[in-house]
Design an enzyme around this catalytic site. Structure first.
Site, PDB file in Angstrom:
ATOM      1  N   ASP A  90      -1.618  -3.570   4.811  1.00 27.78           N
ATOM      2  CA  ASP A  90      -1.787  -3.350   6.244  1.00 27.78           C
ATOM      3  C   ASP A  90      -2.753  -4.386   6.825  1.00 27.78           C
ATOM      4  OD1 ASP A  90      -1.794   0.303   6.175  1.00 27.78           O
ATOM      5  OD2 ASP A  90      -0.219  -1.204   5.915  1.00 27.78           O
ATOM      6  N   ASP A  95      -5.267  -4.236   8.423  1.00 27.47           N
ATOM      7  CA  ASP A  95      -6.512  -3.594   8.864  1.00 27.47           C
ATOM      8  C   ASP A  95      -7.568  -3.772   7.774  1.00 27.47           C
ATOM      9  OD1 ASP A  95      -5.381  -0.195   8.119  1.00 27.47           O
ATOM     10  OD2 ASP A  95      -5.797  -1.922   6.852  1.00 27.47           O
ATOM     11  N   GLU A 121       0.839  -1.181   0.000  1.00 23.48           N
ATOM     12  CA  GLU A 121       0.000   0.000   0.000  1.00 23.48           C
ATOM     13  C   GLU A 121       0.876   1.233   0.000  1.00 23.48           C
ATOM     14  OE1 GLU A 121      -3.507   0.351   2.714  1.00 23.48           O
ATOM     15  OE2 GLU A 121      -2.830  -1.658   3.256  1.00 23.48           O
ATOM     16  N   ASP A 165      -8.876  -1.736   5.537  1.00 24.24           N
ATOM     17  CA  ASP A 165      -8.498  -1.266   4.197  1.00 24.24           C
ATOM     18  C   ASP A 165      -7.505  -2.197   3.530  1.00 24.24           C
ATOM     19  OD1 ASP A 165      -8.625   2.358   4.654  1.00 24.24           O
ATOM     20  OD2 ASP A 165     -10.140   0.841   4.117  1.00 24.24           O
TER      21      ASP A 165
END
Ligand SMILES: Nc1ncnc2c1ncn2[C@@H]1O[C@H](COP(=O)(O)OP(=O)(O)OP(=O)(O)O)[C@@H](O)[C@H]1O
Ligand SMILES: [Mg+2]
Ligand SMILES: [Mg+2]
Length: 652
Positions: free
Chosen positions: A512, A514, A439, A516
């Site tokens: 990541d 998470d 990312e 997203d």
């Protein structure tokens, strides 16, 4: 077997009567390609070249010094010279025909076979004039000889009457040929004034002993309608004109003329001019006996050989060791050259004479040019130095390119423009290399520092990619992020995808830990599944497993991939002293390089999940991420599973 199937009648039909003998000029009309290389525009213009070459031969032999070429309103062409004139007296072998008629109506009739009437002629087959005659619906030949003018007319190679005396010419001699190309052969093709103009002008440069006048009734708006060409400066001037103001490494081209005792003791000569330029591609135009040889041949080989040996010898002289790696190809890049030789009885390939085949020409030209080149280099050390440096550079560039090519072959990857944001690895071999797709922001600091420069590459993807990953495949190709991705991978999109082109062994999605990140990972997997499925089938696609939590207790550190693992550790303890400090990573960027390396990137300690496709999952509608993860990786990779709902929104 097929023979057995032939009926008796079929066999009987094929008897002596079916063997045709084409007479006179019939074969030319039947197979024009064999004689003038086709029936296209090039072939049409070659008609003029054949007639002009005959006049040039007359000039080069020293019997003519003026040639006129005129293109008329009806696209017929007149070519006139002030040479000896084609003989018109009865031919000894055919007493009822004039030599003129024999020449124009018979293949292989000519005065250039023995070298008696011409020494270094472009003509040699005795075919040219008769071919033009055969392919013209009208041809008129006038000969002024012995103060008299004779004329004979032809149509499609057939005389329209005998040769006749049509007047007197006390002060004039020579041959005038007018012909109109037959539309039955050439269809709609018409002469182009510019094309004729250029070939005529080059003829004048090739032989300074002739003046050529040009006139055209057809005005293309660019080509002069009248001009006179006479170039005593020869090829050196021609080269300057052709190079058209390009900057050059030598102020004056290396140019010269050498006469030699040629084949069969017949004198011949070679003339040349060459210069090097950084500002355009090189070229070589070559001629033999004023006939252009677009495919080169032995004279060209001799020329390059002389120049190559000369420049290498000069490199040795000035102690430039790199000069040894210069090759002929290097000479040609940026080298603009004209070579024109005159030799007796040249052998060409084909009637259009595209390539010179005479073996001796190589040695004759090489010897003639070599000495002069050595002297020229020694006399003008400024130019010589500039040229040598330029050629050494060319050689180095070529070697570098070759090296790249070999590397690419080794790694089975294609030469591609790589995206600027790709942080590539240095290994030249694909084996063992990895590309981390990360990312955007996380790519920076820690991942860059944590990677193994030799084998691990990074490609940051920006958020924008989210918008297109789920789009129809037709839209994908125009998206910059997708293009960067495919370029970095070294592969084509969709059906053009070839798994052998992959530039890396492992493609690792590292997002990541998470929501997203899971979303992006799911989208990327979907993208690869729909566009580059063989990459998954061949086992190249992986998911990195960055930890979600770090537990610290005094000097002790433990990373946990998910909530479950964290809770287990909290229950068991991690063996440190004091309170356990729990930190949840919001992104890869929050980990320091050491953390990231140890947990996610270092092959020795990381956890990687290979993406596989669970073929047991029926239909295309099953949960895509589940299918992509296969049954096995146990959905242990929970965050993907947790966020699989994103995938369901995709339009696949
Ligand atoms: N303008 C001319 N002046 C004098 N003789 C000519 C002229 N044109 C042609 N001839 C004579 O006609 C002969 C035949 O010409 P033709 O073009 O058919 O063949 P070639 O020139 O000998 O060979 P090639 O087929 O290679 O052109 C020549 O060899 C030459 O003897
Ligand atoms: Mg000829
Ligand atoms: Mg002939």
């Amino acid at each position: 077997m097929a023979n057995d199937l032939l009926t008796e009648t079929q066999t009987q039909d094929y008897d002596a009567s079916s063997i045709e003998v084409l007479e006179g000029l019939e074969p030319v009309r039947k197979r024009p390609g064999m004689y003038i290389g086709g029936t296209d525009e090039r072939a049409l213009h070659h008609m003029v070249a054949e007639v002009l070459d005959n006049s040039m031969d007359e000039a080069v032999a020293g019997f003519a010094n003026r040639i006129e070429v005129e293109l008329h309103e009806d696209y017929s062409v007149t070519i006139r010279d002030n040479g000896r004139g084609i003989p018109v007296d009865p031919h000894p072998k055919f007493p009822d025909k004039s030599a003129l008629e024999v020449i124009l109506c018979t293949l292989h009739a000519g005065g250039k076979f023995s070298g008696k009437a011409y020494q270094t002629s472009g003509g040699l087959h005795g075919v040219g004039a008769s071919v033009v005659n055969a392919l013209s619906d009208l041809m008129v030949v006038q000969v002024a000889r012995n103060k008299e003018v004779f004329e004979q007319r032809f149509s499609r190679g057939i005389p329209q009457g005998p040769v006749e005396k049509v007047g007197t010419a006390p002060n004039r001699r020579g041959t005038t040929v007018t012909f109109h190309a037959d539309e039955q052969i050439f269809g709609k093709h018409r002469f182009k004034p510019a094309r004729l103009f250029n070939s005529i002008r080059s003829k004048a440069y090739l032989f300074s002993g002739v003046e050529i006048r040009w006139k055209t009734a057809i005005d293309d708006g660019e080509t002069p309608t009248e001009a006179t060409f006479h170039f005593p400066g020869g090829l050196s001037d021609y080269l300057k004109e052709t190079m058209n103001g390009s900057s050059t490494y030598a102020d004056q081209p290396f140019a010269g003329t050498v006469e030699f005792q040629g084949r069969f003791g017949v004198p011949g000569k070679v003339e040349w001019a060459i210069n090097w330029t950084p500002s355009r591609d090189g070229f070589i135009q070559s001629y033999c006996n004023t006939v252009p040889t677009p495919e080169g041949g032995t004279h060209v080989a001799g020329f390059w050989s002389a120049v190559l040996k000369g420049i290498k010898a000069y490199g040795e002289l000035v102690n430039n060791k790199k000069a040894t790696s210069i090759t002929r190809d290097d000479l040609i890049t940026g080298g603009c050259a004209l070579v024109s030789c005159f030799i007796s009885e040249p052998e060409f390939v084909g009637q259009t004479k595209d390539r010179l085949a005479t073996v001796e020409a190589q040695r004759l030209v090489e010897n003639a040019v070599r000495d002069h080149f050595d002297n020229w280099l020694a006399a003008d050390t400024k130019s010589a130095g500039a040229i040598l440096d330029f050629l050494v550079l060319r050689a180095e560039e070529r070697l570098r390119r070759r090296q790249e090519k070999e590397t690419q072959r080794k790694t089975a990857t294609k030469r591609l423009r790589l995206p600027g944001k790709l942080v590539d690895c240095s290994a030249t071999n694909r084996a063992g290399t990895e590309l981390f797709i990360v990312e955007g922001d996380s790519a920076g600091g820690s991942a860059k520092m944590a990677r193994n420069r030799k084998t691990q590459a990074l490609l940051p993807l920006r958020g924008k990619i989210l918008n297109v990953l789920g789009a129809a495949s037709s839209k994908l190709g125009s998206n910059a992020e997708i293009n960067d991705l495919t370029q970095a991978l070294g592969v084509g999109l969709g059906t053009k995808f070839n798994v052998d082109d992959l530039r890396y062994d492992k493609i690792i999605i590292m997002t990541d830990a998470d929501v997203d990140g899971a979303h992006i990972a799911a989208l990327l997997m979907t993208f690869f599944f729909t566009q580059m499925r063989p990459m998954i089938d061949a086992g190249h696609l992986y998911l990195a497993c960055p930890p979600l939590f770090r537990l610290t207790q005094g000097a002790k550190r433990v990373y946990c991939i998910d909530e479950i693992e964290k809770n287990e550790h909290l229950e068991k303890g991690i063996g440190g002293k004091g309170k356990i400090d729990v930190s949840r990573f919001k992104g890869l960027g929050e980990m320091d390089a050491k953390d990231l390396k140890e947990t996610t990137m270092d092959p020795a300690s990381r956890v990687l999940i290979r993406v596989t496709i669970d073929e047991d999952e029926p239909g295309e509608t099953g949960d895509l991420v589940e299918r992509l993860m296969g049954k096995k990786p146990e959905m242990r990779f929970q965050y993907i599973q947790e966020n699989a709902k994103f995938v369901e929104e995709l339009d696949v």
